[in-house]
Design a protein around this motif. Sequence first.
Motif, PDB file in Angstrom:
ATOM      1  N   TRP A   1     -11.250  -3.040   0.616  1.00 17.16           N
ATOM      2  CA  TRP A   1     -10.744  -1.886   1.354  1.00 17.16           C
ATOM      3  C   TRP A   1     -11.504  -1.759   2.671  1.00 17.16           C
ATOM      4  O   TRP A   1     -12.735  -1.942   2.725  1.00 17.16           O
TER       5      TRP A   1
ATOM      6  N   SER B   1      -4.454  -4.477  -9.237  1.00 18.60           N
ATOM      7  CA  SER B   1      -4.170  -3.450  -8.250  1.00 18.60           C
ATOM      8  C   SER B   1      -5.389  -2.553  -8.127  1.00 18.60           C
ATOM      9  O   SER B   1      -6.305  -2.593  -8.974  1.00 18.60           O
TER      10      SER B   1
ATOM     11  N   GLN C   1       0.839  -1.196   0.000  1.00 18.04           N
ATOM     12  CA  GLN C   1       0.000   0.000   0.000  1.00 18.04           C
ATOM     13  C   GLN C   1       0.879   1.254   0.000  1.00 18.04           C
ATOM     14  O   GLN C   1       1.939   1.286   0.612  1.00 18.04           O
TER      15      GLN C   1
ATOM     16  N   ARG D   1      -3.377   3.778  -2.822  1.00 19.45           N
ATOM     17  CA  ARG D   1      -3.102   2.720  -3.779  1.00 19.45           C
ATOM     18  C   ARG D   1      -2.768   1.398  -3.102  1.00 19.45           C
ATOM     19  O   ARG D   1      -2.205   1.381  -2.006  1.00 19.45           O
ATOM     20  N   CYS D   2      -3.089   0.316  -3.813  1.00 17.93           N
ATOM     21  CA  CYS D   2      -2.883  -1.020  -3.268  1.00 17.93           C
ATOM     22  C   CYS D   2      -2.483  -1.953  -4.405  1.00 17.93           C
ATOM     23  O   CYS D   2      -3.188  -2.057  -5.411  1.00 17.93           O
TER      24      CYS D   2
ATOM     25  N   CYS E   1      -5.957  -2.437   2.917  1.00 22.64           N
ATOM     26  CA  CYS E   1      -6.308  -3.144   1.691  1.00 22.64           C
ATOM     27  C   CYS E   1      -6.018  -4.631   1.934  1.00 22.64           C
ATOM     28  O   CYS E   1      -5.009  -4.971   2.565  1.00 22.64           O
TER      29      CYS E   1
ATOM     30  N   GLY F   1      -2.331  -5.561   3.479  1.00 22.63           N
ATOM     31  CA  GLY F   1      -1.234  -4.612   3.427  1.00 22.63           C
ATOM     32  C   GLY F   1      -1.002  -3.990   4.790  1.00 22.63           C
ATOM     33  O   GLY F   1      -1.753  -4.248   5.742  1.00 22.63           O
TER      34      GLY F   1
ATOM     35  N   THR G   1      -2.469   2.546   5.045  1.00 20.74           N
ATOM     36  CA  THR G   1      -2.131   3.962   4.868  1.00 20.74           C
ATOM     37  C   THR G   1      -2.804   4.727   5.993  1.00 20.74           C
ATOM     38  O   THR G   1      -4.024   4.642   6.162  1.00 20.74           O
TER      39      THR G   1
END
Lengths: 112, 108
Positions: free
Chosen positions: A34, A73, A6, A22-23, A91, A104, A107
């Motif tokens: 998410w 992605s 991530q 982003r992942c 994610c 992940g 963030t």
Amino acid sequence: ETGVTQSPTHLIKTRGQQVTLRCSSQSGHNTVSWYQQALGQGPQFIFQYYREEENGRGNFPPRFSGLQFPNYSSELNVNALELDDSALYLCASSFNTGNGYTFGSGTRLTVV
Amino acid sequence: KNEVEQSPQNLTAQEGEFITINCSYSVGISALHWLQQHPGGGIVSLFMLSSGKKKHGRLIATINIQEKHSSLHITASHPRDSAVYICAVGGSQGNLIFGKGTKLSVKP
């Protein structure tokens, strides 16, 4: 095999701004979910993408939107940021649904 | 009432103690997951189970489908086991429904 990546790891935004998270899914995984995790709470489901289509959504307003790309992605977009959007965004990828998940590191978004 | 309830919320143990974390759920599920979250935020999947019992090293997870209850046990606990342990069940949209987590602190 690579895990879930991530980016960015941390982000500070101002109320009213827009943000894109982003992942990159694990190799071989075609499903990305998410989650939003507020401090001291369990993660809450935002939405899930399977083969580039949204196929499930939690109780989040339309200003939370996403995309999944042909390489599986994914992006999470949040418009008109509010202070309450400050949270850890996680994610998770899997092969189809109902199977094991790889997460992940998240963030951490701070809205000021 | 939350669909997934965990107890206790916080747990402090001495190194070497046997630890049990409990999870009760109120929805029908296909599988139950136990996950570990460290302070940095990343989540690691420990177990996915739909019946019976699974063991990995010092960790044991059990589930009773009829009673809608699962337990995570840690034998011979160690300070490196300190983390938040989260129970989650599979939702109808292929998502996970999470409990709030149990914060475990193991003292040397």
